[in-house]
Design a protein around this motif. Structure first.
Motif, PDB file in Angstrom:
ATOM      1  N   GLU A  45      -7.150 -18.690 -12.796  1.00  0.00           N
ATOM      2  CA  GLU A  45      -7.660 -18.128 -11.655  1.00  0.00           C
ATOM      3  C   GLU A  45      -7.988 -19.147 -10.554  1.00  0.00           C
ATOM      4  O   GLU A  45      -8.544 -20.123 -11.010  1.00  0.00           O
ATOM      5  CB  GLU A  45      -8.840 -17.460 -11.617  1.00  0.00           C
ATOM      6  CG  GLU A  45      -8.453 -16.157 -12.905  1.00  0.00           C
ATOM      7  CD  GLU A  45      -9.829 -15.241 -12.931  1.00  0.00           C
ATOM      8  OE1 GLU A  45     -10.740 -15.092 -12.238  1.00  0.00           O
ATOM      9  OE2 GLU A  45     -10.148 -15.098 -14.131  1.00  0.00           O
TER      10      GLU A  45
ATOM     11  N   ALA B  43      -4.546 -18.918  -3.752  1.00  0.00           N
ATOM     12  CA  ALA B  43      -3.264 -18.648  -4.410  1.00  0.00           C
ATOM     13  C   ALA B  43      -2.052 -19.065  -3.520  1.00  0.00           C
ATOM     14  O   ALA B  43      -0.983 -19.268  -4.102  1.00  0.00           O
ATOM     15  CB  ALA B  43      -3.052 -17.321  -5.012  1.00  0.00           C
TER      16      ALA B  43
ATOM     17  N   THR C 104      -1.254  -8.392  -5.027  1.00  0.00           N
ATOM     18  CA  THR C 104      -2.517  -8.403  -5.695  1.00  0.00           C
ATOM     19  C   THR C 104      -3.716  -9.232  -5.089  1.00  0.00           C
ATOM     20  O   THR C 104      -3.383 -10.216  -4.458  1.00  0.00           O
ATOM     21  CB  THR C 104      -2.588  -8.688  -7.383  1.00  0.00           C
ATOM     22  OG1 THR C 104      -3.867  -8.443  -8.179  1.00  0.00           O
ATOM     23  CG2 THR C 104      -2.084 -10.090  -7.276  1.00  0.00           C
TER      24      THR C 104
ATOM     25  N   SER D 272       3.447 -15.913 -12.604  1.00  0.00           N
ATOM     26  CA  SER D 272       2.581 -15.769 -11.622  1.00  0.00           C
ATOM     27  C   SER D 272       2.380 -14.840 -10.710  1.00  0.00           C
ATOM     28  O   SER D 272       3.798 -14.200 -10.087  1.00  0.00           O
ATOM     29  CB  SER D 272       2.964 -17.203 -10.944  1.00  0.00           C
ATOM     30  OG  SER D 272       2.520 -17.329  -9.874  1.00  0.00           O
ATOM     31  N   GLU D 273       1.361 -14.139 -10.456  1.00  0.00           N
ATOM     32  CA  GLU D 273       1.039 -12.966  -9.841  1.00  0.00           C
ATOM     33  C   GLU D 273       1.329 -13.324  -8.355  1.00  0.00           C
ATOM     34  O   GLU D 273       0.938 -14.465  -8.008  1.00  0.00           O
ATOM     35  CB  GLU D 273      -0.148 -12.232 -10.140  1.00  0.00           C
ATOM     36  CG  GLU D 273      -0.360 -11.718 -11.441  1.00  0.00           C
ATOM     37  CD  GLU D 273      -1.718 -11.004 -11.899  1.00  0.00           C
ATOM     38  OE1 GLU D 273      -1.662 -10.249 -12.670  1.00  0.00           O
ATOM     39  OE2 GLU D 273      -2.643 -11.395 -11.000  1.00  0.00           O
ATOM     40  N   ASP D 274       2.043 -12.411  -7.520  1.00  0.00           N
ATOM     41  CA  ASP D 274       2.184 -12.788  -6.110  1.00  0.00           C
ATOM     42  C   ASP D 274       1.021 -12.288  -5.432  1.00  0.00           C
ATOM     43  O   ASP D 274       0.544 -11.286  -5.350  1.00  0.00           O
ATOM     44  CB  ASP D 274       3.320 -11.822  -5.665  1.00  0.00           C
ATOM     45  CG  ASP D 274       3.849 -12.254  -4.293  1.00  0.00           C
ATOM     46  OD1 ASP D 274       3.013 -12.499  -3.704  1.00  0.00           O
ATOM     47  OD2 ASP D 274       5.330 -12.063  -4.313  1.00  0.00           O
ATOM     48  N   PRO D 275       0.362 -13.286  -4.456  1.00  0.00           N
ATOM     49  CA  PRO D 275      -0.761 -13.025  -3.742  1.00  0.00           C
ATOM     50  C   PRO D 275      -0.689 -11.931  -2.704  1.00  0.00           C
ATOM     51  O   PRO D 275      -1.508 -11.293  -2.263  1.00  0.00           O
ATOM     52  CB  PRO D 275      -1.132 -14.224  -3.087  1.00  0.00           C
ATOM     53  CG  PRO D 275       0.015 -15.228  -3.330  1.00  0.00           C
ATOM     54  CD  PRO D 275       0.813 -14.793  -4.211  1.00  0.00           C
TER      55      PRO D 275
ATOM     56  N   PRO E  37      -4.771 -13.000  -7.530  1.00  0.00           N
ATOM     57  CA  PRO E  37      -3.503 -13.325  -8.217  1.00  0.00           C
ATOM     58  C   PRO E  37      -4.012 -14.124  -9.441  1.00  0.00           C
ATOM     59  O   PRO E  37      -4.717 -15.129  -9.123  1.00  0.00           O
ATOM     60  CB  PRO E  37      -2.440 -13.721  -7.496  1.00  0.00           C
ATOM     61  CG  PRO E  37      -3.436 -14.197  -6.226  1.00  0.00           C
ATOM     62  CD  PRO E  37      -4.540 -13.213  -6.176  1.00  0.00           C
ATOM     63  N   LYS E  38      -3.404 -14.064 -10.439  1.00  0.00           N
ATOM     64  CA  LYS E  38      -3.552 -15.119 -11.669  1.00  0.00           C
ATOM     65  C   LYS E  38      -2.280 -15.927 -12.064  1.00  0.00           C
ATOM     66  O   LYS E  38      -1.200 -15.275 -11.893  1.00  0.00           O
ATOM     67  CB  LYS E  38      -4.113 -14.470 -12.810  1.00  0.00           C
ATOM     68  CG  LYS E  38      -5.499 -13.849 -12.700  1.00  0.00           C
ATOM     69  CD  LYS E  38      -6.037 -13.062 -13.644  1.00  0.00           C
ATOM     70  CE  LYS E  38      -7.402 -12.518 -13.423  1.00  0.00           C
ATOM     71  NZ  LYS E  38      -7.475 -11.558 -12.452  1.00  0.00           N
TER      72      LYS E  38
END
Length: 167
Positions: free
Chosen positions: A99, A103, A134, A128-131, A137-138
């Motif tokens: 975390e 991001a 979400t 990689s989660e898109d900022p 993002p993580k």
């Protein structure tokens, strides 16, 4: 982008829940207004049950998507990617979750993965989660082997890291 999509449905929390589910699961909407994963149709009743809304909310949301050219382009081109994260315990893999504070900062993935590569740790998957989609993002990294404690300490000390966890 996520906020812009959600604003189009700001008057309906139920429709926003449908949008959130479609984005989280990588479900798309075909020309007939059906929710699909690849070529497999997902019944609107199942989607409605999952997020506790009426089936008609799913119908109206997919209709609204098709009527809006920008939403149509987005939701007709979404696809899901299989994740090893849930399988990790079964396959004896490790999952590092990172975390970060910001991001949008460039080089986060490169910095973390290069530190693993420098230790000859094989990476099976990186997500990689898109900022834009979400709020927090993580970065998830699935590895073949457990990560050594000193590497976890090294990663925790990076300026951009807010928190790390291992599973």
């Amino acid at each position: 982008m996520f906020d812009e999509i959600m604003q189009k449905f700001e008057g309906s929390p139920s429709q926003q829940a449908v949008i959130r589910l479609l984005l989280e699961r990588g479900f798309s909407v075909n020309d007939e207004g059906r929710v699909v994963s690849g070529g497999i149709e997902i019944p609107n009743t199942g989607i409605a049950r999952e997020i506790d809304v009426d089936r008609r909310v799913v119908d109206s949301t997919t209709s609204a998507i098709l009527e809006d050219e920008e939403l149509r382009r987005i939701f007709q081109n979404i696809s899901s990617i299989p994740s090893l994260m849930d399988l990790a315990p079964v396959l004896d893999l490790s999952v590092l979750t990172v975390e970060v504070g910001d991001a949008d900062e460039p080089g986060i993935v490169a910095d973390v993965t290069s530190r693993l590569a420098a230790r000859d740790i094989s990476i099976r998957q990186t997500i990689s989660e898109d900022p834009e989609f979400t709020n927090e993002p993580k970065l998830y990294i699935v590895t073949d082997e457990p990560l050594p404690g000193d590497l976890l300490n090294e990663l925790s000390a990076l300026e951009f890291v807010r928190k790390i966890s291992i599973a």
